[in-house]
Design a protein around this motif. Structure first.
Motif, mmCIF file in Angstrom:
data_model
loop_
_atom_site.group_PDB
_atom_site.id
_atom_site.type_symbol
_atom_site.label_atom_id
_atom_site.label_comp_id
_atom_site.label_asym_id
_atom_site.label_seq_id
_atom_site.Cartn_x
_atom_site.Cartn_y
_atom_site.Cartn_z
ATOM 1 N N ALA A 30 3.322 5.838 -3.000
ATOM 2 C CA ALA A 30 4.514 6.587 -3.392
ATOM 3 C C ALA A 30 4.700 6.591 -4.904
ATOM 4 N N LEU A 31 4.484 5.453 -5.526
ATOM 5 C CA LEU A 31 4.641 5.375 -6.986
ATOM 6 C C LEU A 31 3.614 6.248 -7.704
ATOM 7 N N LEU A 32 2.367 6.190 -7.265
ATOM 8 C CA LEU A 32 1.334 6.976 -7.932
ATOM 9 C C LEU A 32 1.539 8.463 -7.703
ATOM 10 N N ALA A 33 2.069 8.843 -6.542
ATOM 11 C CA ALA A 33 2.394 10.249 -6.295
ATOM 12 C C ALA A 33 3.477 10.721 -7.253
ATOM 13 N N GLU A 34 4.479 9.883 -7.510
ATOM 14 C CA GLU A 34 5.538 10.239 -8.458
ATOM 15 C C GLU A 34 4.985 10.360 -9.871
ATOM 16 N N LYS A 35 4.083 9.455 -10.226
ATOM 17 C CA LYS A 35 3.481 9.489 -11.562
ATOM 18 C C LYS A 35 2.622 10.736 -11.739
ATOM 19 N N LEU A 36 1.857 11.095 -10.713
ATOM 20 C CA LEU A 36 1.024 12.294 -10.767
ATOM 21 C C LEU A 36 1.887 13.537 -10.889
ATOM 22 N N LYS A 37 2.977 13.575 -10.152
ATOM 23 C CA LYS A 37 3.888 14.727 -10.180
ATOM 24 C C LYS A 37 4.515 14.889 -11.565
ATOM 25 N N SER A 85 7.255 -11.143 -7.652
ATOM 26 C CA SER A 85 5.873 -10.866 -7.257
ATOM 27 C C SER A 85 5.612 -9.363 -7.078
ATOM 28 N N VAL A 86 6.553 -8.656 -6.471
ATOM 29 C CA VAL A 86 6.381 -7.205 -6.323
ATOM 30 C C VAL A 86 6.520 -6.518 -7.664
ATOM 31 N N THR A 87 7.471 -6.954 -8.473
ATOM 32 C CA THR A 87 7.646 -6.386 -9.809
ATOM 33 C C THR A 87 6.357 -6.513 -10.608
ATOM 34 N N ALA A 88 5.728 -7.668 -10.517
ATOM 35 C CA ALA A 88 4.466 -7.883 -11.226
ATOM 36 C C ALA A 88 3.374 -6.975 -10.679
ATOM 37 N N ALA A 89 3.351 -6.774 -9.359
ATOM 38 C CA ALA A 89 2.361 -5.874 -8.773
ATOM 39 C C ALA A 89 2.569 -4.444 -9.255
ATOM 40 N N VAL A 90 3.829 -4.022 -9.373
ATOM 41 C CA VAL A 90 4.129 -2.673 -9.860
ATOM 42 C C VAL A 90 3.722 -2.537 -11.324
ATOM 43 N N ALA A 91 3.983 -3.570 -12.122
ATOM 44 C CA ALA A 91 3.543 -3.550 -13.514
ATOM 45 C C ALA A 91 2.019 -3.443 -13.592
ATOM 46 N N GLY A 92 1.349 -4.114 -12.664
ATOM 47 C CA GLY A 92 -0.108 -4.051 -12.630
ATOM 48 C C GLY A 92 -0.650 -2.687 -12.250
ATOM 49 N N MET A 93 0.204 -1.833 -11.667
ATOM 50 C CA MET A 93 -0.183 -0.452 -11.352
ATOM 51 C C MET A 93 -0.020 0.471 -12.557
ATOM 52 N N GLY A 94 0.495 -0.057 -13.672
ATOM 53 C CA GLY A 94 0.621 0.742 -14.876
ATOM 54 C C GLY A 94 2.013 1.285 -15.138
ATOM 55 N N PHE A 95 3.035 0.663 -14.535
ATOM 56 C CA PHE A 95 4.407 1.111 -14.731
ATOM 57 C C PHE A 95 5.174 0.115 -15.596
ATOM 58 N N LYS A 97 6.891 -2.650 11.884
ATOM 59 C CA LYS A 97 7.611 -3.807 11.350
ATOM 60 C C LYS A 97 8.697 -3.355 10.377
ATOM 61 N N SER A 98 8.348 -2.457 9.483
ATOM 62 C CA SER A 98 9.301 -1.981 8.486
ATOM 63 C C SER A 98 9.216 -0.473 8.363
ATOM 64 N N MET A 99 10.246 0.104 7.750
ATOM 65 C CA MET A 99 10.221 1.520 7.396
ATOM 66 C C MET A 99 10.482 1.623 5.892
ATOM 67 N N VAL A 100 9.885 2.620 5.289
ATOM 68 C CA VAL A 100 10.014 2.855 3.859
ATOM 69 C C VAL A 100 10.585 4.252 3.676
ATOM 70 N N ALA A 101 11.710 4.340 2.974
ATOM 71 C CA ALA A 101 12.331 5.628 2.686
ATOM 72 C C ALA A 101 12.077 5.983 1.233
ATOM 73 N N VAL A 102 11.662 7.219 0.994
ATOM 74 C CA VAL A 102 11.547 7.767 -0.356
ATOM 75 C C VAL A 102 12.614 8.863 -0.458
ATOM 76 N N ALA A 103 13.582 8.660 -1.354
ATOM 77 C CA ALA A 103 14.742 9.547 -1.444
ATOM 78 C C ALA A 103 14.862 10.085 -2.870
ATOM 79 N N PRO A 163 0.810 -1.230 0.000
ATOM 80 C CA PRO A 163 0.000 0.000 0.000
ATOM 81 C C PRO A 163 0.839 1.274 0.000
ATOM 82 N N ILE A 164 1.914 1.347 0.795
ATOM 83 C CA ILE A 164 2.728 2.561 0.805
ATOM 84 C C ILE A 164 3.540 2.658 -0.483
ATOM 85 N N LEU A 165 3.961 1.514 -1.032
ATOM 86 C CA LEU A 165 4.662 1.537 -2.315
ATOM 87 C C LEU A 165 3.752 2.074 -3.408
ATOM 88 N N ARG A 166 2.526 1.582 -3.447
ATOM 89 C CA ARG A 166 1.566 2.066 -4.442
ATOM 90 C C ARG A 166 1.343 3.570 -4.304
#
Length: 211
Positions: free
Chosen positions: A31-38, A54-64, A203-209, A26-29
């Motif tokens: 962040a990616l969509l925010a970058e695409k909108l920008k 599996s994650v690569t396929a999920a990202v492709a499914g988001m339209g990237f 559990k995890s942290m996500v950095a956007v740099a 969810p946070i990856l989606r």
């Protein structure tokens, strides 16, 4: 010649998502969509340490448009069998990936940096894969004072630090140490999100740099 394939022995039983993806995707989606909108256009994404795809396929499914590499031969075999439409190859952060694949609008790398012996080489490769003005999205298990205290008090340190897990976690990152790593590589405007539980026990942290 360096032989730094420490994560290549990590085992993959199939090509499916795992439990951590329930809170990472969810946070990856977002962040990616925010970058695409920008950007206002289609973006190319590189998945550094794509594992079983599996994650690569999920990202492709988001339209990237997405390309991925992983040092594990087993992982890439699972990935290519399950997602033959994606460009997923064996490769490592210790190689000159930008020379082979070029630069991308976004580079993602989920739950990888805790496995690498040479994190500065990894961060430099990540930086080289990102275009000027682009972004990297990195996740890793979160460590901070309250979580570490809770682990100690509950007797969960041994299980958490996975000392007996071959090819498991060998680096344990905090927001402060991951910030230093990314800044040394050249990244700026680093924003962190904590996911998986309430902030202090995340559990995890996500950095956007930004490059």
């Amino acid at each position: 010649m360096e032989n730094l394939v420490d994560i290549s022995g990590y085992r993959y039983l199939n090509s499916g998502l795992n439990g951590s993806h329930a809170y990472l995707l969810p946070i990856l989606r977002s962040a990616l969509l925010a970058e695409k909108l920008k950007a206002g256009r289609e973006l190319r994404v590189f998945d550094l340490g794509c594992g079983n795809g599996s994650v690569t396929a999920a990202v492709a499914g988001m339209g990237f448009a997405v390309t991925g590499v992983d040092p594990s031969k087993e992982a890439i075999e699972h990935a290519n069998a399950a997602y033959p439409h994606l460009e997923l190859n064996q490769g490592s952060a210790y190689e000159g990936l930008a020379g082979r694949y070029g630069c991308f609008d976004i580079a993602i790398s989920l739950e990888v940096v805790e496995h690498v012996f040479s994190p500065r080489k990894y961060a430099a490769t990540l930086y080289s894969l990102v275009k000027d003005g682009g972004a990297a999205i990195i996740s890793t298990p979160y460590h901070g004072y309250w979580k570490n205290l809770a682990l100690a008090v509950s007797g969960a340190m041994d299980r958490h630090f996975t000392a007996l897990w071959d090819f498991g976690h060998i680096k344990f990152w905090s927001i402060q140490t991951l910030t230093v790593l990314l800044k040394e590589a050249g990244f700026r405007e680093i924003v962190f999100y904590r996911v998986g539980r309430i902030g202090p026990l995340a559990k995890s942290m996500v950095a956007v740099a930004r490059r």
